[in-house]
Design an enzyme around this catalytic site. Sequence first.
Site, PDB file in Angstrom:
ATOM      1  N   HIS A   1      23.116  58.541  11.223  1.00 31.45           N
ATOM      2  CA  HIS A   1      24.067  59.198  10.177  1.00 31.45           C
ATOM      3  C   HIS A   1      23.333  58.824   8.371  1.00 31.45           C
ATOM      4  CE1 HIS A   1      28.091  60.219  11.851  1.00 31.45           C
ATOM      5  NE2 HIS A   1      27.151  60.499  12.486  1.00 31.45           N
TER       6      HIS A   1
ATOM      7  N   TYR B   1      36.038  59.028   4.911  1.00 30.44           N
ATOM      8  CA  TYR B   1      36.975  58.004   4.533  1.00 30.44           C
ATOM      9  C   TYR B   1      37.730  58.683   3.363  1.00 30.44           C
ATOM     10  CZ  TYR B   1      33.924  54.400   6.438  1.00 30.44           C
ATOM     11  OH  TYR B   1      33.187  53.531   7.438  1.00 30.44           O
TER      12      TYR B   1
ATOM     13  N   PRO C   1      38.496  46.783   8.817  1.00 24.53           N
ATOM     14  CA  PRO C   1      37.330  47.583   9.312  1.00 24.53           C
ATOM     15  C   PRO C   1      36.860  48.703   8.305  1.00 24.53           C
ATOM     16  CG  PRO C   1      39.517  48.071  10.273  1.00 24.53           C
ATOM     17  CD  PRO C   1      39.471  46.854   9.361  1.00 24.53           C
TER      18      PRO C   1
ATOM     19  N   LYS D   1      32.056  46.442   9.054  1.00 22.69           N
ATOM     20  CA  LYS D   1      31.166  45.329   8.767  1.00 22.69           C
ATOM     21  C   LYS D   1      31.335  44.112  10.008  1.00 22.69           C
ATOM     22  CE  LYS D   1      28.341  46.593   5.596  1.00 22.69           C
ATOM     23  NZ  LYS D   1      28.162  47.551   6.742  1.00 22.69           N
TER      24      LYS D   1
ATOM     25  N   TYR E   1      26.901  49.403   2.767  1.00 23.65           N
ATOM     26  CA  TYR E   1      26.991  50.051   3.903  1.00 23.65           C
ATOM     27  C   TYR E   1      26.093  49.990   5.024  1.00 23.65           C
ATOM     28  CZ  TYR E   1      29.956  53.100   6.717  1.00 23.65           C
ATOM     29  OH  TYR E   1      30.641  53.587   7.812  1.00 23.65           O
TER      30      TYR E   1
HETATM   31  P1  RFL Z   1      35.200  39.616  20.270  1.00 26.44           P
HETATM   32  O1  RFL Z   1      34.668  41.000  20.441  1.00 26.44           O
HETATM   33  O2  RFL Z   1      36.696  39.465  19.780  1.00 26.44           O
HETATM   34  O3  RFL Z   1      34.667  38.944  21.604  1.00 26.44           O
HETATM   35  C1  RFL Z   1      35.320  37.618  22.013  1.00 26.44           C
HETATM   36  C2  RFL Z   1      35.389  37.554  23.168  1.00 26.44           C
HETATM   37  O4  RFL Z   1      35.893  36.082  23.736  1.00 26.44           O
HETATM   38  C3  RFL Z   1      36.829  36.110  24.611  1.00 26.44           C
HETATM   39  N1  RFL Z   1      37.401  34.906  24.408  1.00 26.44           N
HETATM   40  C4  RFL Z   1      37.418  33.742  25.322  1.00 26.44           C
HETATM   41  N2  RFL Z   1      36.510  33.651  26.292  1.00 26.44           N
HETATM   42  C5  RFL Z   1      36.654  32.379  26.869  1.00 26.44           C
HETATM   43  N3  RFL Z   1      37.679  31.481  26.432  1.00 26.44           N
HETATM   44  C6  RFL Z   1      38.586  31.424  25.375  1.00 26.44           C
HETATM   45  N4  RFL Z   1      39.300  30.623  25.212  1.00 26.44           N
HETATM   46  C7  RFL Z   1      38.483  32.766  24.850  1.00 26.44           C
HETATM   47  N5  RFL Z   1      39.084  33.549  23.762  1.00 26.44           N
HETATM   48  C8  RFL Z   1      38.564  34.726  23.660  1.00 26.44           C
HETATM   49  C9  RFL Z   1      37.473  37.523  24.360  1.00 26.44           C
HETATM   50  O5  RFL Z   1      38.033  37.842  25.547  1.00 26.44           O
HETATM   51  C10 RFL Z   1      36.404  38.420  23.769  1.00 26.44           C
HETATM   52  O6  RFL Z   1      35.927  39.071  25.267  1.00 26.44           O
HETATM   53  O7  RFL Z   1      34.376  38.834  19.119  1.00 26.44           O
HETATM   54  P2  RFL Z   1      32.781  39.317  18.917  1.00 26.44           P
HETATM   55  O8  RFL Z   1      32.027  39.091  19.900  1.00 26.44           O
HETATM   56  O9  RFL Z   1      32.465  38.064  17.673  1.00 26.44           O
HETATM   57  O10 RFL Z   1      32.471  40.568  17.975  1.00 26.44           O
HETATM   58  C11 RFL Z   1      33.311  40.961  16.768  1.00 26.44           C
HETATM   59  C12 RFL Z   1      33.641  42.491  17.117  1.00 26.44           C
HETATM   60  O11 RFL Z   1      34.329  42.577  18.182  1.00 26.44           O
HETATM   61  C13 RFL Z   1      34.236  42.858  15.931  1.00 26.44           C
HETATM   62  O12 RFL Z   1      34.055  42.391  14.733  1.00 26.44           O
HETATM   63  C14 RFL Z   1      34.327  44.503  15.579  1.00 26.44           C
HETATM   64  O13 RFL Z   1      34.957  45.228  16.592  1.00 26.44           O
HETATM   65  C15 RFL Z   1      35.149  44.888  14.425  1.00 26.44           C
HETATM   66  N6  RFL Z   1      35.196  46.278  14.014  1.00 26.44           N
HETATM   67  C16 RFL Z   1      34.079  46.931  13.400  1.00 26.44           C
HETATM   68  N7  RFL Z   1      33.119  46.177  13.227  1.00 26.44           N
HETATM   69  C17 RFL Z   1      31.907  46.872  12.715  1.00 26.44           C
HETATM   70  O14 RFL Z   1      30.784  46.095  12.662  1.00 26.44           O
HETATM   71  N8  RFL Z   1      31.930  48.309  12.586  1.00 26.44           N
HETATM   72  C18 RFL Z   1      33.085  49.281  12.911  1.00 26.44           C
HETATM   73  O15 RFL Z   1      33.085  50.111  12.866  1.00 26.44           O
HETATM   74  C19 RFL Z   1      34.026  48.091  13.202  1.00 26.44           C
HETATM   75  N9  RFL Z   1      35.271  49.204  13.506  1.00 26.44           N
HETATM   76  C20 RFL Z   1      36.472  46.962  14.197  1.00 26.44           C
HETATM   77  C21 RFL Z   1      36.364  48.311  14.070  1.00 26.44           C
HETATM   78  C22 RFL Z   1      37.502  46.139  14.645  1.00 26.44           C
HETATM   79  C23 RFL Z   1      38.807  46.894  14.905  1.00 26.44           C
HETATM   80  N10 RFL Z   1      39.752  46.207  15.638  1.00 26.44           N
HETATM   81  C24 RFL Z   1      40.340  46.775  16.780  1.00 26.44           C
HETATM   82  C25 RFL Z   1      39.869  44.823  14.970  1.00 26.44           C
HETATM   83  C26 RFL Z   1      37.549  49.052  14.433  1.00 26.44           C
HETATM   84  C27 RFL Z   1      38.946  48.337  14.849  1.00 26.44           C
HETATM   85  C28 RFL Z   1      40.017  49.212  15.084  1.00 26.44           C
HETATM   86  C1  PHB Z   2      34.917  53.681  14.137  1.00 23.64           C
HETATM   87  O1  PHB Z   2      34.502  54.641  14.693  1.00 23.64           O
HETATM   88  O2  PHB Z   2      35.681  52.940  15.117  1.00 23.64           O
HETATM   89  C2  PHB Z   2      34.968  53.124  12.661  1.00 23.64           C
HETATM   90  C3  PHB Z   2      33.894  53.624  11.822  1.00 23.64           C
HETATM   91  C4  PHB Z   2      33.972  53.196  10.695  1.00 23.64           C
HETATM   92  C5  PHB Z   2      34.585  52.251  10.395  1.00 23.64           C
HETATM   93  C6  PHB Z   2      35.490  51.695  10.995  1.00 23.64           C
HETATM   94  C7  PHB Z   2      35.896  52.073  12.215  1.00 23.64           C
HETATM   95  O3  PHB Z   2      34.571  51.802   8.812  1.00 23.64           O
END
Ligand code: RFL
Ligand code: PHB
Length: 389
Positions: free
Chosen positions: A72, A200, A292, A296, A384
Amino acid sequence: MKTQVAIIGGGPSGLLLAQLLHRRGIDSVVLERKTKDYVLGRIRAGVLEQGLVQLMQEAGCADRLHAEGLVHDGTLISYGDTMFRIDFTEHTGTPVIVYGQTEVTRDLYAAREQAGGATEFNVDNVVIRGADTDACHVTYTVHGQARRIDCDFVAGCDGFHGVSRQTIPLDVRCEYEKVYPFGWLGILSETPPVNHELIYANSPRGFALCSMRNDNLSRYYIQCSLSDKPDDWTDEAFWQELKRRIPADQAARLVTGPSIEKSIAPLRSFVTEPMRWGRLFLCGDAAHIVPPTGAKGLNTAASDVHYLYNGLRDFYENGSSAGIDSYSQKALARVWKAERFSWWFSSLMHRYPDQSEFDLKMQVADLEFLRTNMAAQKAMAENYIGLPY
Ligand code: RFL
Ligand code: PHB
């Protein structure tokens, strides 16, 4: 059991760190509370910065990402029916890659399995002991059996609700938090994306985001009330609301269909300092959360992994503690900039319950400035696509 680095959490941070260390001959054990299927069932991030892509490459896990990831070069921002584009490649020379976190995690699990790396699923009662001593170890149970791992270091990659952060004594830990008065309702649907770039959207009815995973898999979000439950929203109600929040010409061509996933995420900004306590290092969501809006979260987790991996490498390969000693400071410097960008972009795009007429005018002025000012667009693009490590 004995290992060099005990990694708590088998999400993207933990797995990426494990794979990078493995490539350098540094041994680790990953402890994950859930099953692999559960971890791979979570729909989360979709936008990857080049820094993360490079780390995946270094981990030997980027083949599918390069083959299937969507490049993108820009993004669209709308308010009402006005829409403008920010060109990342023109302003920074660098695009982002749209490739789901689920797929990143799947590729990392495949590499870990191929490498024969130790991963324990379904672990309970993880306790990090002696992190401030030279006798650091982790105890846990799996299928009711008590286990112990002796290790040099612990990487706390266990997300926001994990145990690692709580291990750091309260008189050492300093936490900063902002909770937003709304959430995001997201759906995944097997329909072609409404636009080939992300939109967005700021609208009087609240924020909306049109994103995607591939040519026939769309990811859409709408700002919702914190008291809403996914089941309160039928697919039909979701599509109607989304159409009202994006420009009319985009709404007219939106292809709708049944949702295959529907969930609500609350929005939060959070940072804990420091990110190191003795032999324990916090990484990713265990240390910080961003709303989100700027995509980031996963990318900031990746920059932590970069600093920690290089610090540990320096320790094991050159006997130098300089990298691990500066880990917290280096990681936090970048974290706070990602926090600022995500907070600013969230403030620009959402409706807040207590917003005054003046606040609304400021939002429009900020959007107008971004639409017409190339320096503002460049600053947005630089943030970004990801600030340098
Ligand atoms: P995670 O993915 O939460 O993984 C942590 C793991 O640890 C396990 N765990 C344990 N294991 C053993 N003992 C314990 N006591 C434990 N407690 C927990 C959990 O089961 C899990 O498997 O953290 P990590 O690895 O630091 O990764 C972070 C990312 O997952 C998170 O920052 C992103 O998903 C955030 N996010 C986005 N980030 C981006 O860079 N670009 C995006 O487009 C973006 N979109 C989003 C997002 C997060 C979203 N939600 C649902 C919060 C969109 C959404 C909707
Ligand atoms: C996504 O595709 O899940 C997504 C993309 C951009 C964002 C957050 C989530 O800023």
